[in-house]
Each structure stands twice: as structure tokens, then as C-alpha cells.
Design an enzyme around this catalytic site. Structure first.
Site, PDB file in Angstrom:
ATOM      1  N   GLU A   1      -4.390  -5.569   2.881  1.00 47.73           N
ATOM      2  CA  GLU A   1      -5.714  -4.933   2.336  1.00 47.73           C
ATOM      3  C   GLU A   1      -6.059  -5.301   0.739  1.00 47.73           C
ATOM      4  O   GLU A   1      -5.276  -5.438   0.015  1.00 47.73           O
ATOM      5  CB  GLU A   1      -5.424  -3.390   2.402  1.00 47.73           C
ATOM      6  CG  GLU A   1      -6.616  -2.559   1.938  1.00 47.73           C
ATOM      7  CD  GLU A   1      -6.206  -1.229   2.070  1.00 47.73           C
ATOM      8  OE1 GLU A   1      -5.621  -0.596   2.883  1.00 47.73           O
ATOM      9  OE2 GLU A   1      -7.205  -0.350   1.254  1.00 47.73           O
TER      10      GLU A   1
ATOM     11  N   ASP B   1      12.478  -0.586   7.593  1.00 49.17           N
ATOM     12  CA  ASP B   1      11.712  -0.129   8.712  1.00 49.17           C
ATOM     13  C   ASP B   1      10.247   0.869   8.256  1.00 49.17           C
ATOM     14  O   ASP B   1      10.591   2.146   7.811  1.00 49.17           O
ATOM     15  CB  ASP B   1      12.814   1.024   9.686  1.00 49.17           C
ATOM     16  CG  ASP B   1      11.980   1.552  10.811  1.00 49.17           C
ATOM     17  OD1 ASP B   1      10.824   1.536  10.858  1.00 49.17           O
ATOM     18  OD2 ASP B   1      12.632   1.936  11.594  1.00 49.17           O
TER      19      ASP B   1
END
Ligand code: MEV
Length: 392
Positions: free
Chosen positions: A80, A270
Site C-alpha cells: 500500500e 506471524d
């Protein structure tokens, strides 16, 4: 003195930026080249089953970060535009008033065991488990002598009864690892001992991603001379709206996670676990009594922003963030060759330090988003990048 403060970084060429980072982090030639190398097939096959290829995204760096008086360059992996520019800009404003101050809890994760059909409920089963506490902790710790040698391991255990289930929480200090493997191994190892003693079936034996014993915090002050009173008031209004309207709070928190998930990805962490924990914490972690409750009580839910904003007596804007950050500097996918280089760029010495840097970046991101959306909007920044793309 090494500084991450740099003007017009986005105007430099990729090679100039790379050289700046190389000098800052004292990267070797090999490490520098690694940043632009794809994951090789052999490593990919070790990480995942059924591999058919690899997928790459840009690595960008947020600059200007001063956290606890130390300079940081922060690598982020994401798709982004504007996120990295916005974080760097917020960090530039924050450093004018001393940068970010951060802290974090010990890296304690929660392993859960839910027992169904225990012989004795109504406190008796729970009492038996508490009596066996030391035996259970020893058994859990025998599963991971390395973690214990480093000062970590299972430290405590709590039992709670609800809806005919007995829930056992095993509290494990995971040191610089995220801890899922260690915790899951431990709860799987002790569950049979528990059902042997109290009967029933251990339905679940797994880590909780609501890591609310592993919180990180950051705060900073943005000077009114640099923002102007109008902008400060608008940001305070935006914060009030997010506090009262969950539809807005979700977007507010999504902006925070733009930085947080991007750093998790860059460092081989994670990010789904961190996302899940952050949103759960936003629903039930904040407010009166939350600190006393952590990991033990069943919380009620009410989705809130992860950051807070207030006016200081001097009229400046004080911002803060608190959230669970179960991140690692060792083990798991942190061994990914590019994650290793990104960790070196960050220069963090522990999982606690990494969590604090991530919290500061999340706060910077949120401040930058609120500043943009309450004033000029975010489209202007996006369009600048599109212009750059079309002229290249
Ligand atoms: C876009 O990725 C993130 C924002 O929507 C965050 C926010 O609205 O606070 C700009």
C-alpha cells in the site's frame, strides 16, 4: 553519531536509499544483495508444503524514528502506498519533542487446555489441578530445556470454570521466540496428566492469540507549534469518534495495523496472530479492571481504538498505544534470509525491543492517518505516488 533522521529520503534513487541503509545498519555486501534476491526454491520447500513458486512484495523503510533515545530505521513489507511516507513524517514530528517512549511486558504467552466432563466441578476439580501445579509446570518445562536454560519456560498456571468446562491457563515465558511451538508442545504434554487426575476430555490444547500478558506500549507528544491548534482539535475529535463508533474504530485500528503487520511480515513474524490478538484486545483489553484481568477472567466485549489521544496542559497532543505483540527475533520464519537482514537493519536485541519498536510505528502510523484524514485527506498523498509511477 548515527541518525535515522533524513530529509527527502523518498526523492533519492533506490541505490542511494540502499546505500544509506547499508551504512546505517553496517550491512555486508551479501546482506545488501539479499534485500533484492528472491527466496530460493530449496528454502521455500522447507517453509511450506505443496510449493509451486514464491511471491515478492516491496521492502520499504520508515526513517526518522527516535525511540527511547535510539535511532531506528524500520523495514516494512507491504503493497500500500503512502503508509511508509506517513510513518516517516510522523516520526519526524515526534522527534522534535524527544521521540517515542516505550515499554513492554515479559514475553509471556498463554497456553489453554479446556476440559469437558471432569468428574468434579464446582471448585473441586480446579483445586486438584492447583495442588498439582508444580508437577505440571515441571512436566511442561521438561518439554523445552533450551527455553528453560535461557530463563524462559512455564512459570504459572490458573484454572477457571465456565459452562461446565474447566479451563487451564499455562503461562509460558517465551523469551525471544513467539512461542507457539513451545506452548503447544507443553499443553499437549500436560493435558493427559490433568484428565488422569480429574477425568473428562481435554477438548482443546492450544496457544491463545489473545496475548494480553505480552503487551507493548508507546507514547509521544506532538508539539502544538508543529501541528497547530486546529489540527490538534480535529485529531482529538477523530479519536472521540473512534471511541464511540466501532465502524470507525475498526478503520482507525486498520491504519495502525498497516505499520504493525508490515513490520511483522518484514521480520518473518506471524502477522495473523498479531492481527487477531490486536483486534481481540481492542474488543476486550482496555478500560477499568483490564490490567487485573489479563489472561484470567472472561472479558466482556466492546470494540475500541488501540490508541489514545489527550491534550497536555501545555496544549500539545499526547498520543499513546498499548496492544499485545507476540513477536520474535529468533526461531520460526525469522530465519527467512530477508527477515534476518531486516532484523539487522532494525538493530533490535530482543523480542521485547522489537515489540516496542512495532508499537511506536503503529502509533506513528495512526497519528499520520488521523492528521491526513482530518485535514487534506489521504488521496493527495496517494496521487503523488501515482504521478511518480506514471513519470517513471
Ligand atoms: C488506510 O489503509 C488506512 C486509513 O483508512 C486509516 C484511518 O482511516 O485511520 C487511512
Amino acid at each position: 553519531m548515527k541518525t535515522s533522521r533524513v530529509s527527502g529520503f523518498y526523492k533519492k534513487t533506490l541505490t542511494e536509499r540502499l546505500n544509506f541503509v547499508k551504512d546505517f545498519a553496517e550491512l555486508t555486501e551479501e546482506e545488501t544483495n539479499q534485500l533484492n534476491s528472491n527466496l530460493n526454491q530449496e528454502t521455500a520447500e522447507k517453509m511450506l508444503e505443496n510449493v509451486i513458486g514464491t511471491f515478492s512484495l516491496p521492502i520499504g523503510v520508515a526513517v526518522n524514528f527516535l525511540i527511547n533515545n535510539k535511532d531506528y530505521i524500520i523495514p516494512m513489507v507491504l503493497e500500500e502506498p503512502s503508509v511508509i511516507a506517513a510513518a516517516s513524517n510522523a516520526a519526524k514530528i515526534a522527534r522534535e519533542s524527544g521521540g517515542f517512549t516505550t515499554s513492554s511486558d515479559e514475553p509471556v504467552m498463554i497456553g489453554q487446555i479446556h476440559v469437558m466432563g471432569a468428574r468434579e466441578l464446582g471448585g473441586e476439580g480446579a483445586r486438584k489441578i492447583v495442588e498439582m501445579k508444580q508437577e505440571l509446570l515441571n512436566l511442561a518445562n521438561s518439554q523445552d530445556p533450551t527455553l528453560v536454560n535461557f530463563g524462559g519456560g512455564a512459570k504459572d498456571l490458573e484454572v477457571k470454570e465456565f459452562s461446565n468446562f474447566l479451563r487451564i491457563h499455562l503461562y509460558v515465558n517465551c523469551q525471544d521466540a513467539m512461542g507457539a511451538n513451545a506452548v503447544n508442545t507443553m499443553v499437549e504434554a500436560i493435558a493427559p496428566k490433568i484428565t488422569e487426575a480429574i477425568g473428562g476430555t481435554a477438548v482443546l490444547k492450544i496457544i491463545s492469540n489473545l496475548a494480553d500478558r505480552r503487551l507493548a506500549r508507546a507514547e509521544c507528544t506532538f508539539k502544538k507549534e508543529l501541528l497547530g491548534e486546529d489540527t490538534i482539535n480535529l485529531i482529538l475529535k477523530a479519536y472521540q469518534i473512534a471511541s464511540e463508533d466501532p465502524y470507525r474504530a475498526v478503520t482507525h485500528n486498520k491504519g495502525i495495523m498497516n505499520a504493525i503487520s508490515a513490520i511483522c511480515l518484514a521480520t518473518g513474524n506471524d502477522w495473523r496472530a498479531v492481527e487477531a490478538g490486536a483486534h481481540a484486545f481492542a474488543s476486550c483489553g482496555r478500560g477499568a479492571g483490564a490490567a487485573g484481568r489479563r489472561g484470567s477472567e472472561l472479558p466482556t466485549t466492546n470494540y475500541k481504538p488501540l490508541t489514545t489521544y489527550e491534550l497536555t496542559p501545555e496544549g500539545d497532543l499526547k498520543a499513546s498505544i498499548e496492544l499485545p505483540l507476540a513477536v520474535a527475533t529468533v526461531g520460526g520464519s525469522t530465519k527467512h534470509p530477508q527477515a534476518q537482514v531486516n532484523l539487522k537493519i532494525l538493530g533490535v536485541k530482543s523480542s521485547k525491543e522489537l515489540a516496542q519498536v512495532i508499537a511506536a510505528a503503529g502509533l506513528a502510523q495512526n497519528f499520520a492517518a488521523l492528521k491526513a484524514i482530518t485535514t487534506e485527506g489521504i488521496q493527495k498523498g496517494h496521487m503523488k505516488l501515482h504521478e511518480r509511477k506514471s513519470t517513471q
